[in-house]
Design a protein around this motif. Structure first.
Motif, short mmCIF file in Angstrom:
data_model
loop_
_atom_site.label_atom_id
_atom_site.label_comp_id
_atom_site.label_asym_id
_atom_site.label_seq_id
_atom_site.Cartn_x
_atom_site.Cartn_y
_atom_site.Cartn_z
N ARG A 261 0.74 -1.14 -0.06
CA ARG A 261 0.01 -0.07 -0.09
C ARG A 261 1.02 1.29 -0.05
O ARG A 261 0.59 2.19 -0.74
CB ARG A 261 -1.00 0.12 1.15
CG ARG A 261 -2.10 -0.96 1.20
CD ARG A 261 -2.73 -1.10 2.26
NE ARG A 261 -2.15 -1.79 3.53
CZ ARG A 261 -2.33 -1.59 4.77
NH1 ARG A 261 -3.57 -1.13 5.38
NH2 ARG A 261 -1.53 -2.14 5.75
N LEU B 239 -1.05 6.28 -2.84
CA LEU B 239 -2.07 5.39 -2.72
C LEU B 239 -2.75 5.40 -0.99
O LEU B 239 -3.81 5.61 -0.62
CB LEU B 239 -1.74 3.82 -2.89
CG LEU B 239 -2.97 2.91 -2.72
CD1 LEU B 239 -4.23 3.18 -3.25
CD2 LEU B 239 -2.33 1.47 -2.99
N SER B 240 -1.53 5.83 -0.21
CA SER B 240 -2.03 5.61 1.41
C SER B 240 -2.71 6.73 1.63
O SER B 240 -3.24 6.79 2.78
CB SER B 240 -0.71 5.79 2.07
OG SER B 240 0.04 6.79 1.63
N PRO C 61 -6.35 2.85 2.19
CA PRO C 61 -6.65 1.59 1.72
C PRO C 61 -6.67 0.75 2.65
O PRO C 61 -5.66 0.39 3.66
CB PRO C 61 -5.87 1.13 0.60
CG PRO C 61 -4.42 1.95 0.89
CD PRO C 61 -4.67 3.17 1.63
N ARG C 62 -7.56 -0.32 2.74
CA ARG C 62 -7.75 -1.57 3.74
C ARG C 62 -6.75 -2.59 3.11
O ARG C 62 -6.57 -2.85 2.04
CB ARG C 62 -9.18 -2.07 3.91
CG ARG C 62 -9.98 -0.83 4.28
CD ARG C 62 -11.55 -1.43 4.75
NE ARG C 62 -11.89 -2.18 3.54
CZ ARG C 62 -12.62 -1.35 2.41
NH1 ARG C 62 -12.82 -0.22 2.69
NH2 ARG C 62 -13.34 -2.21 1.52
N GLU D 195 -7.55 -4.80 0.07
CA GLU D 195 -8.27 -4.12 -1.20
C GLU D 195 -7.86 -4.42 -2.43
O GLU D 195 -6.82 -4.41 -2.84
CB GLU D 195 -8.32 -2.55 -0.49
CG GLU D 195 -9.19 -1.92 -1.42
CD GLU D 195 -9.09 -0.31 -0.73
OE1 GLU D 195 -8.47 0.53 -1.35
OE2 GLU D 195 -9.89 0.03 0.25
N HIS E 97 -6.64 -3.03 -5.30
CA HIS E 97 -6.23 -1.81 -5.81
C HIS E 97 -6.46 -1.61 -7.45
O HIS E 97 -6.67 -0.38 -7.65
CB HIS E 97 -4.95 -1.61 -5.26
CG HIS E 97 -4.75 -1.69 -3.88
ND1 HIS E 97 -3.56 -2.44 -3.45
CD2 HIS E 97 -5.18 -1.42 -2.85
CE1 HIS E 97 -3.62 -2.39 -2.22
NE2 HIS E 97 -4.80 -1.75 -1.79
N ARG F 177 -10.16 -0.65 -8.18
CA ARG F 177 -10.31 0.52 -7.83
C ARG F 177 -9.99 1.73 -8.55
O ARG F 177 -10.37 2.82 -9.16
CB ARG F 177 -10.13 0.87 -6.15
CG ARG F 177 -10.97 -0.10 -5.41
CD ARG F 177 -11.12 0.59 -3.88
NE ARG F 177 -11.56 1.97 -3.98
CZ ARG F 177 -11.50 2.75 -2.67
NH1 ARG F 177 -10.91 2.51 -1.86
NH2 ARG F 177 -12.09 3.87 -3.00
N TYR G 70 -8.81 6.27 -7.39
CA TYR G 70 -7.66 7.11 -7.07
C TYR G 70 -7.44 8.03 -7.90
O TYR G 70 -6.47 8.83 -7.71
CB TYR G 70 -6.63 6.00 -6.95
CG TYR G 70 -6.83 4.68 -6.31
CD1 TYR G 70 -7.26 4.87 -5.04
CD2 TYR G 70 -6.64 3.53 -6.76
CE1 TYR G 70 -7.72 3.73 -4.21
CE2 TYR G 70 -6.76 2.34 -5.90
CZ TYR G 70 -7.35 2.47 -4.47
OH TYR G 70 -7.60 1.36 -3.86
#
Length: 426
Positions: A362, A381-382, A386-387, A390, A392, A395, A401
């Motif tokens: 992440r 991205l942080s 983000p979980r 997830e 990525h 998304r 993003y």
């Protein structure tokens, strides 16, 4: 090790943009490491968003550090590339800053330049975590730190032109406190391009460890079982074999003018029905040649340490091969010197997972996008919190993003109308 890079007023970068490499999630650290910076960073974004300009800014900084004393003639000013979409940018400095960790000591080095001179320059170190000034150069005047030999630095200052970096001259004058940062730019920072291709008949890339290269080739499932090199004299017969019988006239003219040349050429042993068959580089596929060109550079930086910057890594390597190379940097067993890989890519599959694990963690993903007035913006991205686990890739492609191209309906309609016109004409 690169901890941080900041830049402003360079090509599509108008306001300060910061690439931060400090780990953001302890849970995402490679097991068994306490590295001060992440080992891999991927920069993703649409075409013309500014990914290459960010890489180019760091390359410009390195070129200034290593060559400003050679490239700049007295009174000739400084060549730079400012943000062109704001007239005010031409009158403002461009500036570049790195934070580094070298032999367990942190350094901060930066400079700003305009079209005429170095406006500002500074170097600090942080032994035992405490700030120590090595030098400052506000408005062109050098102020050495308390621990510096002032008389020696005054001599260096006297031979440093206004359009030359003081770090360059001091390091080349064997001032020891300046060498770690200068040496990082000289040998610890390396650049590679995804589109690089070796010319046919060129000497083989220096391979640091044949066993490691062979293991990588085998893992890529290219059918390659053996690898070696041999010396070959490039005479007319060899050229005829190389070009399939018809030798270009330019090669014949070069041969007649200079005589036969000797090369160290690689060969590759492929699995065959009757055993291993040797093949030469030009007989390999374009994808295999690209891997063979890039792999020794990756393996070299893994062995020696440093930071390797690759622009458009996906333009020559298959995603699975890129994933394999990324994992070499993530693993302390294959990356014992905490080497770093920073790359740009359009390939969203690198944001996905392989064998249940994220290819990039992440805190190893950044997005680059252009704002309304053509300014590049860098987003981690942080920042989106983000979980763990997830998706990525999904998304990102869905636009959550940013950093993806936007094509409005007018583009589609224009293409359709153009197609109708050609249909009617036909």
């Amino acid at each position: 090790m690169l901890l941080n890079f900041r830049v402003a007023n360079h090509r599509s970068i108008r306001e300060e943009q910061e690439l931060q490499l400090h780990p953001a999630y302890d849970a995402d650290r490679p097991p068994g490491t306490d590295w001060a910076a992440v080992p891999v960073v991927g920069l993703f974004g649409a075409n013309a968003a500014g990914k290459s300009n960010l890489v180019g800014a760091l390359e410009y900084m390195a070129r200034m550090v290593l060559n400003s004393h050679r490239d700049a003639e007295p009174g000739d000013g400084i060549t730079r590339s400012v943000f062109r979409l704001d007239a005010a940018a031409a009158d403002e400095p461009s500036w570049y800053v790195v934070d580094l960790l070298l032999d367990e000591v942190r350094y901060t080095y930066g400079f700003s330049v305009d079209d005429e001179r170095v406006v500002d320059e500074w170097l600090y170190s942080y032994p035992l975590g405490k700030k120590r000034r090595i030098f400052e150069r506000p408005d062109g005047d050098v102020h050495p730190g308390d621990s510096q030999a002032r008389r020696e630095l005054e001599l260096v200052e006297n031979i440093t032109e206004p359009n030359v970096l003081f770090l360059t001259m001091a390091a080349r004058s064997k001032q020891e406190d300046f060498r770690p940062v200068y040496d990082w730019f000289a040998t610890g920072l390396r650049f590679g391009g995804g589109r690089a291709r070796p010319p046919l008949g060129a000497p083989a890339v220096q391979v640091p460890d044949v066993a490691e290269l062979l293991a990588l080739l085998r893992s890529a499932d290219l059918g390659i079982e053996e690898y070696g090199t041999e010396r070959q004299v490039m005479d007319e017969d060899a050229l005829r074999r190389l070009y399939g019988g018809r030798v270009p006239q330019r090669e014949l003219a070069r041969l007649e003018e200079r005589g036969p040349r000797e090369f160290v050429r690689p060969w590759f042993g492929h699995r065959g029905r009757s055993g291993v068959v040797r093949m030469e580089l030009h007989e390999e596929s374009a994808g295999t040649r690209a891997l063979l060109e890039q792999a020794p550079r990756f393996l070299s930086v893994l062995q020696r340490g440093g930071t390797f910057i690759v622009d458009e890594i996906d333009s020559s390597l298959h995603p699975l091969l890129t994933t394999r190379l990324i994992r070499l940097f993530q693993d302390p067993e294959t990356n014992p010197r905490a080497a770093q890989l920073i790359f740009t890519s359009h390939d969203a599959s690198l944001l996905g997972r392989v064998d249940g694990e994220d290819i990039l963690k992440r805190d190893q993903v950044w997005f680059v996008e252009k704002e309304r007035h053509g300014e590049t913006r860098l987003i981690a991205l942080s920042e989106f919190k983000p979980r763990t686990g997830e998706n990525h890739e999904r998304r990102y492609l869905g636009g959550s993003y940013g950093g993806v191209p936007f094509i409005d309906e007018s583009f589609t309609k224009a293409l359709a109308a153009r197609g109708d016109e050609h249909g009617e004409t036909a």
